[in-house]
Every structure is written in C-alpha cells, then in structure tokens.
Design a protein around this motif. Structure first.
Motif, PDB file in Angstrom:
ATOM      1  N   GLU A 294       0.812  -1.211   0.000  1.00 46.64           N
ATOM      2  CA  GLU A 294       0.000   0.000   0.000  1.00 46.64           C
ATOM      3  C   GLU A 294       0.848   1.266   0.000  1.00 46.64           C
ATOM      4  OE1 GLU A 294      -2.287  -0.392   3.518  1.00 46.64           O
ATOM      5  OE2 GLU A 294      -3.717  -1.803   2.657  1.00 46.64           O
TER       6      GLU A 294
ATOM      7  N   ALA B  97      -3.166  -2.891  -4.750  1.00 42.11           N
ATOM      8  CA  ALA B  97      -4.177  -3.607  -3.970  1.00 42.11           C
ATOM      9  C   ALA B  97      -4.295  -5.043  -4.455  1.00 42.11           C
ATOM     10  CB  ALA B  97      -5.531  -2.901  -4.076  1.00 42.11           C
TER      11      ALA B  97
ATOM     12  N   ARG C 232      -8.800  -1.441   4.597  1.00 45.90           N
ATOM     13  CA  ARG C 232      -8.537  -0.388   3.618  1.00 45.90           C
ATOM     14  C   ARG C 232      -8.871  -0.846   2.198  1.00 45.90           C
ATOM     15  NH1 ARG C 232      -4.091   1.310   7.254  1.00 45.90           N
ATOM     16  NH2 ARG C 232      -2.803  -0.386   6.459  1.00 45.90           N
ATOM     17  N   ASN C 233      -8.756  -2.147   1.970  1.00 49.76           N
ATOM     18  CA  ASN C 233      -9.058  -2.718   0.657  1.00 49.76           C
ATOM     19  C   ASN C 233     -10.243  -3.666   0.811  1.00 49.76           C
ATOM     20  OD1 ASN C 233      -9.164  -4.088  -1.780  1.00 49.76           O
ATOM     21  ND2 ASN C 233      -7.148  -5.042  -1.578  1.00 49.76           N
TER      22      ASN C 233
END
Length: 493
Positions: free
Chosen positions: A212, A219, A425-426
């Motif tokens: 990241e 990703a 976050r993903n």
C-alpha cells in the motif's frame, strides 16, 4: 630531501588510489534469464505457457544493486486480457525456505509424489515426477519467488544481510519485487493474489500492507494462506504459554484419533468438535486458575486430557495438565518405539532412544520427503526449464541473523493486525485459510483463534480443513481438495 618528498607523494597517491579501488562496488554481471516454451493440460484445458526463470536486481537508496531475487514465472502464451487473467505470487516460509515446496509439491506444472499415506520414506533416487493435472495455469499465471538468501537469490554488490533478513525488510523486498514484476510485465490491471505457506503467511500479511505504501499503492484481490502463522503465541509450544496449550489441544486430539489411540467409533470431525468445546469451555479456565484450581477439578481435567490425547493419565498428571507437543510426539506411540512428525503428525520415525522425552532424529515428516523434493526440483530446473546457474539452489537458506522487529520489549511475532488493516482499507480483498488437522507446528485451532479476533473482517475469510498436515498436499486426497478450493476461491466474484 626533494627526492624523498617526490617519492613520499608518489606512495601517498598510489596508496590513495589503491584504497579508492578497494572501496568500489564489486563488478556485478547482468541478471540471468532462462525462457522456455511448454504446454500442458490444466483443469481439463490444454494451455500453452512460457516459463521464465530469472534474476531481478533490487537496489538500495543510492540505486546500487544489493540483492538478486530469483523467480520462476509461468505465463499463458499469446495475447491475454489483462483485466481478467489473474497472476498469483507464490512463496514458502522459514524464514529461510525457498519456494521449492509449493513449486514442485503443489502449484507447479510438474510435481513430485511422496507416499500419500505417510508411511514410506522417500528413500533414494529416482523419484516419481508427474504432470500436475490439477494445476491452476488455466485460470492464473504463477510467479514463484525466492527471497534473498534462499534458492538462487543472493546478496550482490555491497548488499548486506540486515537489508533483507528481517520481518519488515523481507516484506519490503518482496513487495518491491512484486511491483517491479507487475510493471515490467504490464500487469497492473490483472487481478493479483498471493499464496504463502507457514512463515510465508506471516510474510503475506506483511506484504499486503507494504504494497500500500512507497508511492505505488498496489491492492491485492486475495490471499491464500496455507498453514497460517499470523500470531506466534498460538503456535509456540513452550512452558507457561497458556495460549499454546489451548490452541494445540484439538490437534493432539485429532492426531490421537488418527493413530487410533482416542476417539474411536467417532468421525474425525465429531471428535475434533468435542475437543474444541472442551478447550474453550473447560480447559482454558482451568489453565488460568493455575494452582488455585481444586484437586477435584484438576483431576477431572486430567481425565479429559487423557481421553482426548490417548496417553496415560499419570503422564498427564506429571505434566500438570500441560503437555508440550514435543513430549506428546514421543509419548503417543512410545509403546511402538516411534516418534511422531511435527509438520505432519501422520508421519513417524524410529528414534534410537525409546526413553527420550522428545524426538531425537528431527521431524520425520520433513526428513521422509525432503530428498525427493530437492532432487525433483533440481532435475526439473535442469531438464525442463534448461536453467544452468553457477551456484546451488538452497532449499533452506543460510541467513545470518533475523530481525523480528519486536521494537524493544520481547513479544510474539504477529502480523494479523496488519492483515486486518489491509483488508479494511481494501474492501475487495478476500482470504482463504487452509488448515491441516495433523499440523503440529501451526495448529488448525490457532487459525480459528487468530481469525476470530484481531479485527479481521470474517465475511471475507474462508477456512478450509484437510486430513493432512502442514503440507497437506502430500496427502493426495487433500492435494485434489486444496486445488479445488483454491480454484473456486480465485474464480468466484
């Protein structure tokens, strides 16, 4: 005097030039690359593919090459649709292990076969190597990575071990490799997966977070964690580590069931579920009470452990209801004079001393298969991929010292929170966790224990179970099941 000064000046300049030459970086040859063309049947489809064994040079902040990272990539030949053709990066663990095990043991186009029933030793050459008809090249390209110090990967130039040999350094170097490979092969739009085994799962979680950063966010679509090790507290069987007594308990019960010492008349799944219930609802509280437990409760716990472990209750009592895995491996089949394996407790070896309290020859599940794996990989590289290198392929690298990055106070290695953060976050990243019932190094119950906490989004996690050990693919039915599970994991949207 003037003559002396001239001589002194000449010597001084010569010495300076000598030291200047000594300080220059060693001459670095061009990275090696070997490309061959092949075809095979994978998933019932005929696939033509390119195999590329190559070095990629990694550099320091001064753009000086410090490490040559070796990989073998299998990519579908011809034009492909990058937005639909996945690529999966594969590595093993250690730290210090090359990708040989997953390469010729499961994912590669050709695989070596060892005794599926974990009875026979691999013996001497020749060993059976066959086409991997359950391989995944019909649905994903594959890139096998050997971290620096393993396989053919090595330090170069003025490279130093501390630049690569540590939890964080290792993750950064592998992340750098993945970014460079994706860039050089124009695969930024391809779905991307990582498959790791053992410490390779520790690394996979760290790499998912490392990808990241550094101004080039990449990703991942998914992680395939084979025999996960994201929190070492639950996979470190040592005195006074209460967590480990709990997490290993169902694995020892499953092992006793396999060797017909406990749970007979019940299915493996039913006996394991019974062990889970005992571990969570009785055993853990008794362990935390310690010496405050009543004698009646202590004896009742000993009885239950003897029931699950299939060993004499007096041994359980002498161990204070806390049986270390090293002693269990020696005790369970002591009457037969053999000691159980660690990576896979189905295996057993004939130790010279039947009175010892732990296995003496090492891990039977390792020494009974490692020669076959090593020979198969070297034979395959030379004859199929036409790879010729000037150094041996190190299946276990000689790393000097390893920086676990604890940051001062001693603590167990843990990357589970990194995985949780990366997944949050993903929101498109999913995780497959493959667990072997007879894995005596990264127990399946520890996977459940780890993933049930640490803020990991469980709606994107799938745990699967196999009647094998750490390398469950050594058991042929599990080889096929694991291939099916990974295939479904990659294909499903």
């Amino acid at each position: 005097m003037k003559h002396f000064c001239l001589i002194f000046t000449f010597l001084l300049c010569s010495t300076s030039n000598f030291y200047a030459q000594e300080q220059k970086s060693p001459e670095i040859p061009a990275p090696k690359e070997f490309i061959t063309q092949h075809e095979g049947i994978f998933g019932g489809k005929k696939i033509s593919y390119t195999a590329t064994g190559s070095e990629m040079y990694l550099t320091n902040s001064k753009n000086e090459p410090t490490g040559a990272m070796w990989s073998v990539a299998y990519t579908k030949s011809g034009s492909i649709e990058q937005s639909t053709r996945p690529v999966t990066f594969v590595f093993n663990g250690g730290p210090g292990s090359a990708s040989m095990w997953l390469h010729v043991g499961f994912f590669g186009p050709k695989v070596v076969r060892v005794d599926s029933d974990a009875i026979e030793d691999d013996g001497g050459a020749p060993y059976p190597i066959e086409e991997n008809k359950f391989g995944l090249l019909d649905i994903t390209d594959l890139v096998f990575i050997d971290p620096i110090g393993t396989g053919y990967s090595q330090l170069i130039g003025n490279g130093k071990g501390e630049e690569y040999w540590g939890l964080n350094q290792d993750a950064q170097s592998v992340a750098t490799f993945i970014r460079q490979w994706v860039t050089e092969n124009n695969r930024w739009m391809s779905p991307k997966y990582i498959a790791g085994e053992s410490f390779g799962t520790t690394r996979a979680a760290a790499v998912s977070q490392a990808l990241e950063g550094n101004g080039q966010a990449l990703a991942l679509n998914g992680l395939i964690l084979i025999s996960q090790a994201l929190d070492y507290e639950g996979s470190t069987s040592i005195d006074d580590n209460i967590t480990s007594y709990v997490t290993y308990m169902p694995t020892m019960a499953a092992t006793a069931w396999y060797h017909k010492k406990a749970g007979q008349g019940k299915t493996l799944e039913a006996f394991v579920e019974e062990a889970r219930d005992f571990a969570y609802n009785q055993y853990v509280s008794a362990l935390y009470k310690g010496n405050l437990i009543s004698s009646q409760e202590k004896y009742a716990i000993a009885q239950k452990l003897a029931y699950f472990y299939g060993i004499d209750i007096n041994f359980i009592k002498r161990a204070n209801n806390r049986v270390l895995t090293s002693r269990f491996k020696k005790e369970l089949l002591r009457d037969q004079g053999v000691a159980l394996g660690t990576l896979d407790a189905r295996y057993y070896g004939d130790d010279p001393d039947d009175t010892a309290d732990s296995p003496e020859l090492g891990d039977a599940s390792s020494y009974k298969v490692s020669a076959a794996y090593t020979a198969a990989l070297n034979h395959y590289f030379t004859n199929d991929l036409q790879i010729t290198m000037d150094r041996p392929y190190l299946t276990s690298g000689r790393l000097s010292s390893w920086d676990w990055g604890a940051g001062g106070e001693p603590m167990y290695v843990k990357t589970s929170r990194r995985l949780a953060n990366a997944m949050r976050r993903n929101e498109g990243m999913k995780v497959l966790v493959a667990c072997g019932y007879y894995d005596m190094i990264t127990p399946f119950f520890d996977a459940e224990f780890t993933f049930s906490r640490n803020a990991i989004p469980m709606d994107r996690v799938k745990l699967t179970y196999y009647e094998g050990g750490h390398m469950m693919y050594n058991h042929q039915p599990d080889f096929e099941k694991l291939a099916k599970d990974i295939r479904e994991f990659i294909i499903e949207k």
